[in-house]
Structures are given as C-alpha cells and as structure tokens.
Design a protein around this motif. Structure first.
Motif, PDB file in Angstrom:
ATOM      1  N   GLU A 347       0.839  -1.204   0.000  1.00 42.92           N
ATOM      2  CA  GLU A 347       0.000   0.000   0.000  1.00 42.92           C
ATOM      3  C   GLU A 347       0.871   1.249   0.000  1.00 42.92           C
ATOM      4  N   ASP A 348       0.512   2.215  -0.849  1.00 42.07           N
ATOM      5  CA  ASP A 348       1.166   3.531  -0.776  1.00 42.07           C
ATOM      6  C   ASP A 348       0.674   4.243   0.475  1.00 42.07           C
ATOM      7  N   LYS A 350      -0.347   7.385   2.445  1.00 40.44           N
ATOM      8  CA  LYS A 350      -0.815   8.738   2.180  1.00 40.44           C
ATOM      9  C   LYS A 350      -0.146   9.706   3.152  1.00 40.44           C
ATOM     10  N   GLY A 353      -2.294  11.908   5.917  1.00 37.83           N
ATOM     11  CA  GLY A 353      -3.530  11.170   5.731  1.00 37.83           C
ATOM     12  C   GLY A 353      -3.527   9.857   6.492  1.00 37.83           C
ATOM     13  N   ARG A 354      -4.382   8.952   6.051  1.00 34.24           N
ATOM     14  CA  ARG A 354      -4.581   7.690   6.750  1.00 34.24           C
ATOM     15  C   ARG A 354      -4.603   6.557   5.731  1.00 34.24           C
ATOM     16  N   THR A 355      -3.814   5.533   5.966  1.00 32.96           N
ATOM     17  CA  THR A 355      -3.703   4.394   5.054  1.00 32.96           C
ATOM     18  C   THR A 355      -4.166   3.133   5.769  1.00 32.96           C
ATOM     19  N   TYR A 363      -4.401   0.844  10.526  1.00 36.29           N
ATOM     20  CA  TYR A 363      -4.102   1.917   9.599  1.00 36.29           C
ATOM     21  C   TYR A 363      -2.923   2.729  10.114  1.00 36.29           C
ATOM     22  N   GLU A 365      -1.464   6.492  10.316  1.00 37.94           N
ATOM     23  CA  GLU A 365      -1.885   7.894  10.286  1.00 37.94           C
ATOM     24  C   GLU A 365      -0.637   8.771  10.210  1.00 37.94           C
ATOM     25  N   THR A 394       8.099   7.284  -2.823  1.00 37.17           N
ATOM     26  CA  THR A 394       6.788   7.139  -2.186  1.00 37.17           C
ATOM     27  C   THR A 394       6.892   6.039  -1.130  1.00 37.17           C
TER      28      THR A 394
END
Length: 477
Positions: A347-348, A350, A353-355, A363, A365, A394
């Motif tokens: 997963e990239d 963010k 943000g929140r992934t 997740y 944060e 990234t």
C-alpha cells in the motif's frame, strides 16, 4: 431428614421421571444412607436404581469385607450391584499421581462404565454438607478463584477422559451428624474406612484436625457458616459470570480455533472482567481450566503492553501472541497453520492522511510538522518521527522483499533486513508477516520486534520538516 432431602431433590430437579440412577456406594455411612434413602423414597416408582462399588486395592481384607457388605445390602434391597477392582497404588506410581487423585479418577472411570452398561443417565454420590465445607476450605488453601470457593453443586456435568457424566448430590443439605442419626434411628449398619481416621491425606487433615478444632474452639456452627458463605459467593459468581459472558461475546472474535481481542478495548473493562474473559478464552481453547493458573492469566494481560511479535507458551500447547493492538490465543498448530493465510498487499502511504491495511485491520496515520519548536517526541512503539526531507520515494506499507536493508548507525553503516531478523531471532515462518514502512529498499520502520527505525531518517538538529507516523488498530476511535 428424609423430607429435607426430598425437598432438596425437587427444588434442584435432581431426579425426574424414568431416571435410571447409578449410586456410588463405598459402604460408609454417607453412601449407605444415600442408597437406603433413595430406595425408600422411590420405591414403587418408575425410577430405577443401580449400585456401583469401587475396590481400590489398598486395604486388602478390610476392603474385601466392604465389598461383601455392600453386596449384601443390595441383595436385601433388591438393587443391582456392580463391583470394580483397581490397584490404586500401582496406577498412582505409574501415572505420577497422588493416591487421592488416582482414587477419584478410577471411581469416575467405574461410574462411567457402569452407567453406560446399564443405560443410566445419572450418577448419585453421597457428598454432604460437611464435605461441602471441607471442599471450600481445601480450595481456599490451594489458592482457588471465586468459583472454587462456591462449594459443591447439587448437579453437575463432569467431563472426564472416559466421557460425560451427570452427577447428582442429594445429601448436600444435611450434615454428617444428621446422616448418622438417620442410620441409627433405622438400625442400619455401615462400614468405617480406617484410612478416613489417618491424617496422611489432605482432606483428612482438614476434616479431622482443622474442622474439628474450629468447631470446638471457634464456633460450633462452623459447617453452616462456611457453606453459607459458599452459597453467597455462588450468587456473586453467577452475577460476575453473566457480565463476563456478555463482554466476551462483545469483545472476543473466534476464527478457525483462534481467539482474538483488541487490547485497547479489553483494557477499558474492570480487571475482574478482563481476567474472566482471558480464563474463558483459555477454557474454550484447552477444553478445561485444569493446570491454568492465575499467573497464566496475568502474563497474557501483561502481553498487551509488550512489543509486536511477543508470545507466551501456555499449557495444552496453547500460545498467546501479540499482534498490532491484538492478542491472539490458540493452539500452536492453529496459529502456525493460519499465520500465512493473509499476506498483505503493498500500500502507498498517504502523506498526510490515513492508510488502511485490510488484512491486518490497522491503519497508518501520518502528519507533516513544519515547526518542531515546543514539540516533544516521546518514545512510543506505535508512533515514530522521521526527517521528511530525507525520504526519496513514495513510502510503502508492505512486508519484506529481497534486497531490503536499514541503516544501523550514524556513520552510514547498513544491514540487510534478513540479517537483522536473524540477529533478533525472529522465527523464519514469521518474517514474511512482519510489516514494514519502506522507502524503496530502505526500511524506515520495522513495525514490531523492537520497532526499529533506520538511523538515516532520525530527527536531528538540522531537521526542518518532520513526518509523524502512528499505527492504530482500525477499531480505535
């Protein structure tokens, strides 16, 4: 006394129409009383009675006479009689058990076998009010929890290695003195087991020394008071158990024999509920609570504050393991077989943000901090801070890949992630499940197993922009 026992039987639904009841009779006062009383009360009814006698092979001639005595009583009362013979001393030595424990084991083996052969649905044993008081004290001295202090129950389903047995105890409301009075009034003889007078067994010490002293020197109504306290504790225990069961259903999830709970959610419960839930999980996994001690429960609770990947080895091949905000408990075979079921997708991350990572239900944060003045950066296994300007690609949330490495010192020295796992003794089968925050092949943060971050990205006096990252269980608000 007959009326008291009959009322107790009806109140607790111990005996019902068409029951086939096997009575355990040793020849002593209690069991002889039970046999005569049931034969008297249920004469000319559809209740069928059977008697089983267990010869322990300990008292030789005396035990032979006990067996002959019980058989004679059964012949007189026209009750079918079955005798079982065991060499308790030999079995105890072979299995490494005490003679007391072995005697109890073979008795229930005999009960189960005789009940099965005669299609009996219940086994009646002669525990009385004195036995109940002694049991409460015995459990207290052994460090029992609340359940052990509630005493003997009128009816219970015992799960043994031989099968399930429904056990009833009609004489629980009466004392040994009342039993002996019942037999004397009816001129019914009984046998006295000489070993009951010897203070070599734990229960005999409680019965002959402690209880006798308490009745003479402290309070002659000690039996009533101890069993009354047990009854009060049983009411409290039922209330606590109801709440434990309610919260267990709300907090604990089970999948393929593995039980899991959120550490943060469980920690908000009262400590007695927390411990009750843990014990219930262990009972579900192991099938019983024998050999489960308070220390095991406390160790599992303490595991919640440990780093990710930590685990405990428990009785019956159970393992408790810390994941990301989650504790998993199960048999080691189940945990191993389920360990690789869900390998997460890359997963990239963010920023800001929140992934969300669905397979782990967590997740990440993130937040960008431009001004670090008046900011504190406490050590926290779930939250880290990085020099944002040093990040080249990234950021990815993923598991390991060939070529992964991290910087291990300020001079630029690096180490392969594989070697780091070997040094840290991370089990080989677990390495593919360890989550990583990666900048290309450079690992910023190993989530769990020490929570190591790469030296390259650490905040220094020259840092201008800070990236904060926090890992959270998805259930957290």
């Amino acid at each position: 006394m007959t009326e008291k026992v009959f009322e107790f039987i009806n109140t607790n639904n111990l005996i019902e129409k068409k029951d086939r009841i096997l009575i355990g009779v040793s020849g002593g006062a209690d069991s002889v009383c039970l046999m005569h009383l049931l034969a008297e009360v249920y004469k000319d009814t559809d209740i069928k009675l059977f008697v089983v006698h267990v010869h322990h092979g300990i008292r030789d001639v005396e035990a032979d006479k006990d067996e002959a005595f019980v058989k004679g009583l059964c012949d007189k009362l026209k009750i079918p009689f079955f005798a079982y013979h065991y060499d308790v001393k030999a079995i105890a030595a072979m299995e490494g058990l005490s003679e007391e424990e072995t005697g109890r084991k073979v008795r229930y083996e005999a009960f189960f076998d005789a009940a099965k052969k005669n299609n009996c649905n219940k086994v009646a044993v002669a525990h009385n009010k004195n036995d109940n008081a002694e049991t409460i004290l015995l459990n207290l001295f052994r460090g029992s929890g609340i359940k052990g202090l509630t005493g003997i129950k009128p009816l219970s389903t015992m799960v043994t290695e031989f099968g399930c047995i429904t056990v009833i105890r009609p004489l629980l409301p009466v004392t040994r003195k009342e039993i002996e009075g019942y037999l004397a009034e009816r001129n019914i003889s009984y046998r006295t087991d000489s070993t009951n007078l010897e203070n070599i067994y734990t229960r005999n010490k409680i019965r002959n020394i402690i209880m006798d002293y308490a009745a003479k020197e402290i309070n002659n109504n000690v039996i009533e008071h101890i069993t009354g306290a047990g009854a009060n504790l049983y009411e409290a225990y039922n209330f606590i158990e109801k709440n434990i069961n309610d919260r267990f259903c709300a907090i604990v999830k089970e999948k393929q024999g593995i039980y899991e709970y959120d550490v943060n959610i469980l920690s908000k419960e009262d400590i007695i509920i927390q411990k009750g839930i843990i014990r219930k999980i262990l009972e579900q996994v192991a099938g019983n609570l024998k050999d489960i001690e308070a220390g095991h429960v406390n160790d599992i609770l303490a595991l919640g504050s440990k780093q990710v990947g930590k685990k405990l080895n428990l009785p019956y091949g159970m393992i408790a393991q810390k994941k990301y905000g989650i504790i998993s408990i199960g048999k080691s075979s189940n945990l191993v077989s389920n360990r690789h079921i869900e390998k997460p997708e890359e997963e990239d991350i963010k920023i800001p943000g929140r992934t969300y990572l669905e397979s782990y239900d967590i997740y990440i944060e993130t937040e960008i901090i431009e001004d670090k003045k008046n900011k504190t950066f406490p050590k926290n296994s779930c939250m880290k801070w990085f020099d944002y300007d040093k990040i080249e690609n990234t950021l990815k949330l993923r598991t390991r890949k060939t070529g992964d490495y991290l910087q291990i010192n300020s001079q630029g020295g690096t180490k392969k992630l594989k070697d780091y796992f070997i040094d840290l003794k991370v089990p080989k089968e677990e390495r593919d499940q360890v989550l990583l925050v990666a900048d290309g092949s450079h690992i910023l943060w190993i989530l769990g197993y020490g929570g190591r971050i790469s030296e390259k990205y650490k905040i220094t006096d020259q840092t201008k922009t800070i990236l904060s990252m926090k890992i959270k269980n998805a259930k957290e608000k």
